[in-house]
Design an enzyme around this catalytic site. Structure first.
Site, short mmCIF file in Angstrom:
data_model
loop_
_atom_site.label_atom_id
_atom_site.label_comp_id
_atom_site.label_asym_id
_atom_site.label_seq_id
_atom_site.Cartn_x
_atom_site.Cartn_y
_atom_site.Cartn_z
N ASP A 1 -3.80 5.40 6.80
CA ASP A 1 -4.09 6.51 7.42
C ASP A 1 -5.27 6.21 8.59
O ASP A 1 -4.66 5.91 9.75
CB ASP A 1 -4.83 7.27 6.26
CG ASP A 1 -5.31 8.67 6.67
OD1 ASP A 1 -5.46 9.05 7.92
OD2 ASP A 1 -5.66 9.68 5.89
N GLU B 1 0.79 -1.37 0.12
CA GLU B 1 0.01 -0.24 0.00
C GLU B 1 0.90 1.42 -0.04
O GLU B 1 2.08 1.26 0.49
CB GLU B 1 -0.74 0.00 1.30
CG GLU B 1 -2.40 -0.58 1.06
CD GLU B 1 -3.31 0.31 0.47
OE1 GLU B 1 -2.65 1.29 -0.45
OE2 GLU B 1 -4.34 0.67 0.61
N ASP B 2 0.24 2.17 -0.60
CA ASP B 2 1.04 3.71 -0.79
C ASP B 2 1.06 4.29 0.64
O ASP B 2 2.01 4.79 1.30
CB ASP B 2 0.70 4.43 -1.74
CG ASP B 2 -0.96 4.90 -1.64
OD1 ASP B 2 -1.53 4.03 -0.96
OD2 ASP B 2 -1.35 5.68 -2.23
N ARG C 1 0.26 11.95 -9.14
CA ARG C 1 0.83 10.39 -9.10
C ARG C 1 2.09 10.46 -9.71
O ARG C 1 3.00 9.69 -9.06
CB ARG C 1 -0.15 9.52 -9.72
CG ARG C 1 -1.27 9.39 -8.93
CD ARG C 1 -2.12 8.16 -9.52
NE ARG C 1 -3.64 8.22 -9.12
CZ ARG C 1 -4.12 8.14 -7.86
NH1 ARG C 1 -3.65 7.57 -7.23
NH2 ARG C 1 -5.27 7.84 -7.88
N PHE D 1 -1.57 16.55 4.27
CA PHE D 1 -1.89 16.09 2.66
C PHE D 1 -0.91 15.92 1.76
O PHE D 1 -0.26 16.97 1.42
CB PHE D 1 -3.31 16.98 2.11
CG PHE D 1 -3.71 16.20 1.10
CD1 PHE D 1 -3.46 15.81 -0.04
CD2 PHE D 1 -5.39 15.92 1.40
CE1 PHE D 1 -4.12 15.03 -0.84
CE2 PHE D 1 -5.93 15.43 0.23
CZ PHE D 1 -5.28 14.89 -0.65
#
Ligand code: PRP
Length: 183
Positions: free
Chosen positions: A103, A99-100, A165, A152
């Site tokens: 959160d 996963e990137d 991206r 963010f």
């Protein structure tokens, strides 16, 4: 060049590349020497997965899952739906889920349940970015690239409204850009 929406670089491409060497060494130490299926979660994990697997010094196979969260803008709703399932049958296989970012943990928690139900022999999790202060549910993370503050971030696979991206560094987006979609 990347426009006025970027505030600053949080993690440079050089720092990412160096950390990937460490992660790959840890993964190879634990999971090398046996057949490994690396599963990426679309779309954010694509860049990380592509770089990570090329740091591994043994052959791996790859597969992808896609998920969507209902009502998601810049904040996870926690309701996860699989929009593209795996091509492989993972029963009895050794799996590395990539996963990137983790959160709230809601997406990863759901995915781990989904994958464990298929009874892989081994299931480990590698995330590039971890926002520990945002966690709502505890989740298994075996390999984590960087713990980051609650800002963010975009780049290196992570987007804002579909963009950034392909930004090579991980950058902080200016608050005024996204705050209207969060309120
Ligand atoms: C991101 C990320 C995780 C999820 C993490 O995906 O790739 O899947 O959010 O958030 P959580 O821990 O709060 O559940 P996103 O929905 O932005 O999709 P993308 O990968 O296509 O960018």
């Amino acid at each position: 060049m990347w426009g006025k929406e970027i505030e600053r670089v949080l993690i440079s491409r050089e720092e990412i590349a160096a950390r990937l060497e460490d992660l790959a060494a840890d993964i190879a130490g634990d999971m090398g020497g046996s057949e490994l299926l690396v599963i990426g979660v679309l779309k954010g994990a694509v860049v990380f997965l592509a770089d990570l697997i090329r740091k591994l010094t043994f052959p791996v196979e790859i597969d992808f899952l896609a998920v969507s969260s209902y009502g998601k803008s810049s904040v996870s709703s926690g309701v996860v739906r699989i929009t593209k399932d795996l091509d492989y049958d993972i029963t009895g296989k050794k799996i590395l889920l990539v996963e990137d970012i983790v959160d709230t943990g809601l997406t990863l928690s759901y995915l781990l349940g989904h994958l464990q139900a298929r009874q892989p022999e081994l299931l480990k999790v590698c995330v590039l970015l971890d926002k520990p202060e945002r966690r709502q549910v505890p989740v298994q993370v075996d390999y984590a690239g960087f713990a980051i503050p609650d800002e963010f971030v975009v780049g290196y696979g992570l987007d804002y409204a579909g963009r950034y991206r392909n930004l090579p560094d991980i950058c902080v987006l200016k608050r005024e850009v996204y705050q209207s979609s969060r309120s």
